[in-house]
Scaffold this active site. Structure first.
Site, PDB file in Angstrom:
ATOM      1  N   LYS A  80       0.869  -1.177   0.000  1.00 18.15           N
ATOM      2  CA  LYS A  80       0.000   0.000   0.000  1.00 18.15           C
ATOM      3  C   LYS A  80       0.901   1.220   0.000  1.00 18.15           C
ATOM      4  O   LYS A  80       1.706   1.416   0.907  1.00 18.15           O
ATOM      5  CB  LYS A  80      -0.896  -0.009   1.230  1.00 18.15           C
ATOM      6  CG  LYS A  80      -1.755   1.236   1.357  1.00 18.15           C
ATOM      7  CD  LYS A  80      -2.669   1.130   2.551  1.00 18.15           C
ATOM      8  CE  LYS A  80      -3.564   2.337   2.669  1.00 18.15           C
ATOM      9  NZ  LYS A  80      -4.447   2.239   3.841  1.00 18.15           N
ATOM     10  N   ARG A 135     -10.733   9.812   1.678  1.00 20.81           N
ATOM     11  CA  ARG A 135     -10.593  10.554   2.940  1.00 20.81           C
ATOM     12  C   ARG A 135     -11.676  11.616   3.057  1.00 20.81           C
ATOM     13  O   ARG A 135     -12.132  11.925   4.165  1.00 20.81           O
ATOM     14  CB  ARG A 135      -9.189  11.168   3.036  1.00 20.81           C
ATOM     15  CG  ARG A 135      -8.119  10.083   3.161  1.00 20.81           C
ATOM     16  CD  ARG A 135      -6.709  10.653   3.208  1.00 20.81           C
ATOM     17  NE  ARG A 135      -5.710   9.595   3.117  1.00 20.81           N
ATOM     18  CZ  ARG A 135      -4.402   9.801   2.917  1.00 20.81           C
ATOM     19  NH1 ARG A 135      -3.944  11.041   2.817  1.00 20.81           N
ATOM     20  NH2 ARG A 135      -3.567   8.789   2.843  1.00 20.81           N
ATOM     21  N   GLU A 163       7.496  -7.165   1.706  1.00 21.34           N
ATOM     22  CA  GLU A 163       6.187  -7.074   2.370  1.00 21.34           C
ATOM     23  C   GLU A 163       5.359  -8.335   2.097  1.00 21.34           C
ATOM     24  O   GLU A 163       4.687  -8.861   2.988  1.00 21.34           O
ATOM     25  CB  GLU A 163       5.429  -5.834   1.884  1.00 21.34           C
ATOM     26  CG  GLU A 163       6.026  -4.503   2.349  1.00 21.34           C
ATOM     27  CD  GLU A 163       5.774  -4.235   3.832  1.00 21.34           C
ATOM     28  OE1 GLU A 163       5.067  -5.038   4.480  1.00 21.34           O
ATOM     29  OE2 GLU A 163       6.283  -3.224   4.342  1.00 21.34           O
ATOM     30  N   LYS A 179      -2.096  -1.630  -3.800  1.00 20.07           N
ATOM     31  CA  LYS A 179      -2.974  -0.458  -3.727  1.00 20.07           C
ATOM     32  C   LYS A 179      -2.163   0.811  -3.797  1.00 20.07           C
ATOM     33  O   LYS A 179      -1.190   0.910  -3.041  1.00 20.07           O
ATOM     34  CB  LYS A 179      -3.742  -0.539  -2.401  1.00 20.07           C
ATOM     35  CG  LYS A 179      -4.514   0.696  -2.014  1.00 20.07           C
ATOM     36  CD  LYS A 179      -5.071   0.527  -0.636  1.00 20.07           C
ATOM     37  CE  LYS A 179      -5.787   1.801  -0.265  1.00 20.07           C
ATOM     38  NZ  LYS A 179      -6.370   1.761   1.039  1.00 20.07           N
ATOM     39  N   TYR A 223     -14.807   0.946  -7.168  1.00 23.62           N
ATOM     40  CA  TYR A 223     -16.059   1.695  -7.095  1.00 23.62           C
ATOM     41  C   TYR A 223     -16.867   1.538  -8.381  1.00 23.62           C
ATOM     42  O   TYR A 223     -18.032   1.928  -8.435  1.00 23.62           O
ATOM     43  CB  TYR A 223     -15.756   3.174  -6.788  1.00 23.62           C
ATOM     44  CG  TYR A 223     -14.985   3.306  -5.490  1.00 23.62           C
ATOM     45  CD1 TYR A 223     -15.643   3.304  -4.263  1.00 23.62           C
ATOM     46  CD2 TYR A 223     -13.579   3.328  -5.482  1.00 23.62           C
ATOM     47  CE1 TYR A 223     -14.935   3.348  -3.068  1.00 23.62           C
ATOM     48  CE2 TYR A 223     -12.865   3.367  -4.295  1.00 23.62           C
ATOM     49  CZ  TYR A 223     -13.552   3.375  -3.092  1.00 23.62           C
ATOM     50  OH  TYR A 223     -12.846   3.401  -1.914  1.00 23.62           O
TER      51      TYR A 223
HETATM   52  C1  PBG Z   1      -7.324   3.558   5.444  1.00 24.65           C
HETATM   53  C2  PBG Z   1      -7.702   3.306   4.041  1.00 24.65           C
HETATM   54  C3  PBG Z   1      -7.526   4.213   2.995  1.00 24.65           C
HETATM   55  C4  PBG Z   1      -8.114   3.625   1.873  1.00 24.65           C
HETATM   56  C5  PBG Z   1      -8.624   2.379   2.250  1.00 24.65           C
HETATM   57  N1  PBG Z   1      -8.348   2.193   3.609  1.00 24.65           N
HETATM   58  C6  PBG Z   1      -6.957   5.582   2.979  1.00 24.65           C
HETATM   59  C7  PBG Z   1      -5.642   5.860   3.535  1.00 24.65           C
HETATM   60  O1  PBG Z   1      -4.803   4.964   3.722  1.00 24.65           O
HETATM   61  O2  PBG Z   1      -5.404   7.022   3.825  1.00 24.65           O
HETATM   62  C8  PBG Z   1      -8.185   4.278   0.535  1.00 24.65           C
HETATM   63  C9  PBG Z   1      -9.126   3.703  -0.446  1.00 24.65           C
HETATM   64  C10 PBG Z   1      -9.468   4.576  -1.574  1.00 24.65           C
HETATM   65  O3  PBG Z   1      -8.879   5.650  -1.814  1.00 24.65           O
HETATM   66  O4  PBG Z   1     -10.405   4.201  -2.294  1.00 24.65           O
HETATM   67  N2  PBG Z   1      -6.610   2.681   6.154  1.00 24.65           N
END
Ligand code: PBG
Length: 323
Positions: A194, A204, A232, A247, A312
């Site tokens: 991530k 957010r 990881e 991600k 989405y």
């Molecule tokens: C938080 C989390 C995030 C997303 C999924 N879980 C945001 C972040 O790490 O700040 C983002 C998903 C998206 O942008 O669709 N742990």
């Protein structure tokens, strides 16, 4: 010319036969945002076509999605600021609206797969994924909170947990805590690679969960790194991950491909909010063909090696392919 690749493209029947990658609703996981209350369906300004739903309307949205063939969902809570604190205590408060919703969804639709994050950010007054002390994001000290959150969600009936804070030792710790409490059937989807990305903005906004200070670069990965994703992945697999995730997805297709090649567990890709928002915006302007572009983007992720895709676009894709 002895070899003419165009012969294998000459009509749809041949093209279908030699098609290397396939994409269907079976591969898709649909992210949904939940808000407390009743009768609420608020569109997210920076993520149009997506809503914060109250449970009553969310159940209808899930029912409609099931009819289109989707059967995997990931649920995120939009928590009112008054319930946020620096230890994310609301995340495991007995019967908070989120845990209640997990129960209702699984009661009503026992066969669907319901996934959830295990991280502090939706419940944290600091807007960070872990405990904050003097500007530092603590690693090990956050674990007991995640453990409580995981058990509360498991008790509510969650099928898959996603430790999404991208810190160290999450998968092993949660696996141990879950097994001790006899939740050995709850799966762990590791947020393995991530990245500290600008693509999370609309998410957010949806949860009002942006960091109050600093950024997430001490825990999320540097977008420049690829080999680090292997480390990881190795750790998450050793710690018992059932599948591993990359991600965001679009700017990280090489990482999806790398992990698919090197790891032996399934790989998922998170087609995150900012990636989808860009497409919604261009489609609204009439600059791209929404249906075609969505199918091409998702196919690209499948071609790179994603077994599952959180997106989405899931419901729109399902609707298009039903026509
Ligand atoms: C938080 C989390 C995030 C997303 C999924 N879980 C945001 C972040 O790490 O700040 C983002 C998903 C998206 O942008 O669709 N742990």
């Amino acid at each position: 010319m002895l070899i003419r690749p165009r012969r294998n493209r000459k009509n749809a029947a041949i093209r279908d036969m030699v098609q290397e990658t396939h994409l269907s609703v079976n591969h898709l996981i649909y992210p949904l945002f939940l808000v407390d209350g009743q009768g609420t369906q608020q569109e997210i300004a920076s993520l149009p076509r997506n809503f914060r739903w109250s449970l009553d309307l969310l159940l209808k949205e899930i029912e409609a999605s099931l009819k289109l063939g989707l059967n995997k969902f990931v649920l995120f809570p939009a928590v009112d600021d008054q319930y946020k604190d620096n230890i994310a205590s609301y995340s495991y408060a007995q019967d908070n609206f989120y845990l209640k919703a997990i129960r209702s969804i699984k009661d009503r639709f026992p066969d669907l797969v319901l996934m959830s994050d295990v991280a502090m950010d939706p419940y944290s007054s600091d807007g960070h994924d872990g405990l904050v002390q003097e500007g530092k994001i603590l690693n090990d000290e956050t674990l007991p909170i995640l453990g409580k959150m995981a058990i509360a969600q498991a008790q509510a009936g969650i099928d898959v947990l996603g430790p999404s804070d991208m810190m160290d030792g999450r998968v092993g710790y949660l696996r141990q805590v879950l097994d001790e409490q006899h939740f050995n059937e709850v799966s762990i989807m590791a947020y393995t690679a991530k990245y500290a990305s600008a693509f999370y903005g609309p998410f957010r906004d949806a949860l009002n969960s942006a960091p109050k200070s600093g950024d997430k670069k001490t825990y999320q990965m540097n977008p420049a790194n690829r080999r680090e994703a292997l480390l990881e992945a190795q750790l998450d697999c050793e710690e018992g991950a059932d599948f591993i995730m990359v991600k965001p997805a679009l700017a990280y297709l090489d990482v999806i491909s790398l992990l698919k090649e090197k790891a032996t567990v399934p790989v998922t890709a998170y087609n995150v909010s900012g990636e989808c928002a860009m497409v919604y915006a261009a489609a609204e302007k009439g600059w791209v063909n929404y249906e075609a572009i969505v199918a091409e983007i998702l196919m690209g992720m499948r071609r790179a090696g994603a077994d599952g895709i959180l997106t989405y676009f899931a419901k729109d894709f399902a609707a298009f392919t039903q026509q």
